[in-house]
Motif scaffolding. Structure first.
Motif, mmCIF file in Angstrom:
data_model
loop_
_atom_site.group_PDB
_atom_site.id
_atom_site.type_symbol
_atom_site.label_atom_id
_atom_site.label_comp_id
_atom_site.label_asym_id
_atom_site.label_seq_id
_atom_site.Cartn_x
_atom_site.Cartn_y
_atom_site.Cartn_z
ATOM 1 N N UNK A 46 0.759 -1.128 0.042
ATOM 2 C CA UNK A 46 0.053 -0.119 -0.056
ATOM 3 C C UNK A 46 0.716 1.051 0.053
ATOM 4 N N UNK A 47 0.624 2.181 -1.309
ATOM 5 C CA UNK A 47 1.537 3.116 -1.021
ATOM 6 C C UNK A 47 0.791 4.558 -1.400
ATOM 7 N N UNK A 48 1.734 5.607 -0.802
ATOM 8 C CA UNK A 48 1.154 6.900 -1.435
ATOM 9 C C UNK A 48 1.542 7.153 -2.628
ATOM 10 N N UNK A 49 0.936 8.228 -3.352
ATOM 11 C CA UNK A 49 1.085 8.628 -4.694
ATOM 12 C C UNK A 49 2.347 9.046 -5.025
ATOM 13 N N UNK A 50 3.220 9.383 -3.869
ATOM 14 C CA UNK A 50 4.643 9.551 -4.017
ATOM 15 C C UNK A 50 5.543 8.336 -4.432
ATOM 16 N N UNK A 51 4.825 7.388 -4.021
ATOM 17 C CA UNK A 51 5.642 6.043 -3.813
ATOM 18 C C UNK A 51 6.162 5.380 -2.561
ATOM 19 N N UNK A 52 6.014 6.259 -1.303
ATOM 20 C CA UNK A 52 6.447 5.909 -0.489
ATOM 21 C C UNK A 52 5.604 4.706 0.311
ATOM 22 N N UNK A 53 6.011 3.769 1.032
ATOM 23 C CA UNK A 53 5.316 2.577 1.518
ATOM 24 C C UNK A 53 4.408 2.996 2.791
ATOM 25 N N UNK B 103 2.853 -3.160 3.866
ATOM 26 C CA UNK B 103 3.188 -3.982 3.070
ATOM 27 C C UNK B 103 2.721 -5.461 3.659
ATOM 28 N N UNK B 104 2.580 -6.548 3.036
ATOM 29 C CA UNK B 104 2.201 -7.840 3.433
ATOM 30 C C UNK B 104 2.969 -8.845 2.399
ATOM 31 N N UNK C 98 -4.081 -6.412 9.282
ATOM 32 C CA UNK C 98 -3.036 -5.088 9.078
ATOM 33 C C UNK C 98 -1.744 -5.594 9.164
ATOM 34 N N UNK C 99 -1.361 -6.234 9.946
ATOM 35 C CA UNK C 99 -0.026 -6.645 10.282
ATOM 36 C C UNK C 99 0.523 -7.921 9.948
ATOM 37 N N UNK C 100 -0.270 -8.690 9.025
ATOM 38 C CA UNK C 100 0.065 -9.861 8.445
ATOM 39 C C UNK C 100 -0.467 -11.144 8.972
#
Length: 455
Positions: free
Chosen positions: A107-114, A117-118, A169-171
């Protein structure tokens, strides 16, 4: 993945494979001695083929530690977010593919930062299927195809043709459905999800499949696609055979249009249909489709270039169209009253060995939109895409689309005019990219999560 590590993880399969080879040889000798060399040979070939598949896939993975199953040739430079005119938006994008050395979701923001993740390791998350026929021999031999994220940050996804899993959310694994699920996970308004399924052992001798299925199939089985309604807790609430649905709605002339038995020996993987999308008409979009009703489903059937709309309360088909798309994916209801389709517009021979894209082929894939009333179709986007096997789209506010082009390792967003306003490339090295099978954007307000950090 070093061979020793692979062997430690899969030694039981290796022993089974070797055992099957020796057992098959013994049966062959016994059959030959009894005067049945032909039957013995057929049985030996079938069993030894299964054993060789187990051993060879493991050897290939051990010999080459690269994730070859997910690699494609790069088509353009750049890595991560390469185009972004959406800096003012606060939405988040869920990507599905191969990241950080394993299949997974990001799951990322539009600037590419995370944001989150799973990791999705098949051997850890779906051990119920680890030793079943057709199970991947390593965690790198299975795609993730079909995914969804809930407001609480939990994710649901398919291990292609192996099963569906829901993670917190935490896998943490919340549930697993060890069915042959595939391609599509879309939210159901009544709760749960619409998921593609597959009955891999449908009996070819069942009269239901007559007269279109030959009883002389190898092993006597065929593969019949299913529409599954899976509940919030992972249990199957309903299932419907797509073949039976189509026969009940008078599609026999289409299914038999080639003049051949559907299940002759040339049928790829014994598969009848190849359903790759099941999408529900939401109450918000229903006013744009007066010919349909909220809760109706649009279904994409690739092998017949077919898209149809069906009422899941009585399984009556309300509309269908064959083409102008070819080998399509991701049929979706969109807000202007049309049905948008990822038109692959290709054939499998246009892909190179092992599913690697042949970049000399013309880039003919596109997004088509068809008016189900008039039948008129128009291109909404195209010209620079080539995806032979997969594809995904999601309509965006303002009439554009977020598009996953899997074999390009790329996700793009285009506006209503077809201009690219955002792009993400899943770079592996200078010459290659990693496939991504899906992408969805969600406004920040969709989520109830305020802290995405995990222990």
């Amino acid at each position: 993945m070093p061979f020793v590590s692979w062997y430690e993880k899969h030694y039981l399969r290796v022993l089974i494979g070797v055992g099957v080879l020796f057992g098959g040889a013994a049966i062959f000798v016994a059959g030959y001695a009894k005067g049945s060399p032909k039957s013995a040979s057929a049985l030996l070939m079938q069993w030894s083929g299964d054993a060789v598949e187990v051993l060879s896939s493991g050897w290939e993975q051990a010999a080459d530690p690269l994730p070859e199953h997910f690699l494609q040739p790069s088509r353009k430079p750049g890595a991560g977010v390469t185009v972004n005119t959406l800096m003012d938006t606060d939405d988040l994008v869920l990507l599905t593919g191969f990241f950080d050395g394993d299949p997974g979701l990001r799951l990322i923001r539009r600037d590419g930062s995370t944001v989150a993740s799973w990791r999705a390791a098949f051997s850890e998350l779906l051990p119920e299927r680890a030793d079943k026929p057709g199970a991947p021999q390593t965690d790198w031999n299975v795609d993730l195809h079909g995914s969804y994220i809930e407001p609480d940050g939990s994710v649901v996804f398919n291990f292609e043709y192996q099963g569906t899993v829901k993670l917190s959310r935490c896998g943490e694994r919340l549930w697993a459905l060890p069915e042959r699920t595939h391609h599509s996970i879309e939210k159901a308004a009544a709760g749960g999800y619409w998921v593609g399924g597959l009955d891999v052992d449908a009996d070819a001798n069942n009269p239901t499949y007559r007269p279109l299925v030959s009883p002389t199939r190898a092993r006597g089985t065929i593969q019949d696609d299913l529409i599954l309604h899976v509940g919030e807790d992972g249990r199957i609430l309903s299932r419907k055979s797509v073949f039976k649905l189509m026969m009940e709605n008078g599609f026999e002339p289409l299914l038999s249009a080639t003049g051949e038995m559907m299940a002759n020996e040339s049928l790829t993987d014994n598969e009848l249909m190849h359903v790759n999308m099941i999408d529900e008409l939401s109450s918000d979009l229903a006013p744009a489709f007066p010919e349909f009703a909220a809760g109706n489903l649009v279904v994409s059937v690739r092998d017949y270039n077919l898209v149809f709309v069906v009422d899941p309360t009585d399984w009556r088909v309300k509309w269908h169209g064959t083409g102008p798309w070819l080998r399509q994916h991701s049929a979706k209801f969109v807000s202007d009253g049309t049905i948008a389709v990822f038109n692959n517009n290709t054939y499998s021979y246009q892909s190179g060995p092992d599913g690697v894209t042949d970049l000399s082929q013309p880039r003919t894939s596109q997004i088509l939109a068809v008016d189900p009333v008039s039948g008129d179709a128009r291109v909404r986007y195209g010209g620079d895409m080539l995806s032979v096997f997969r594809g995904y789209l999601q309509e965006q506010p303002g009439g554009g689309f977020l598009i996953a082009e899997p074999e390009a390792g790329r996700v793009i967003q285009v506006d209503a005019k077809g201009d690219t306003v955002w792009e993400y490339i899943n770079r592996f090295d200078d010459d290659r990219v990693l496939e991504m099978t899906g992408a969805r954007a969600f406004p920040a307000a969709y989520f109830t999560v305020t802290d995405w950090s995990c222990p």
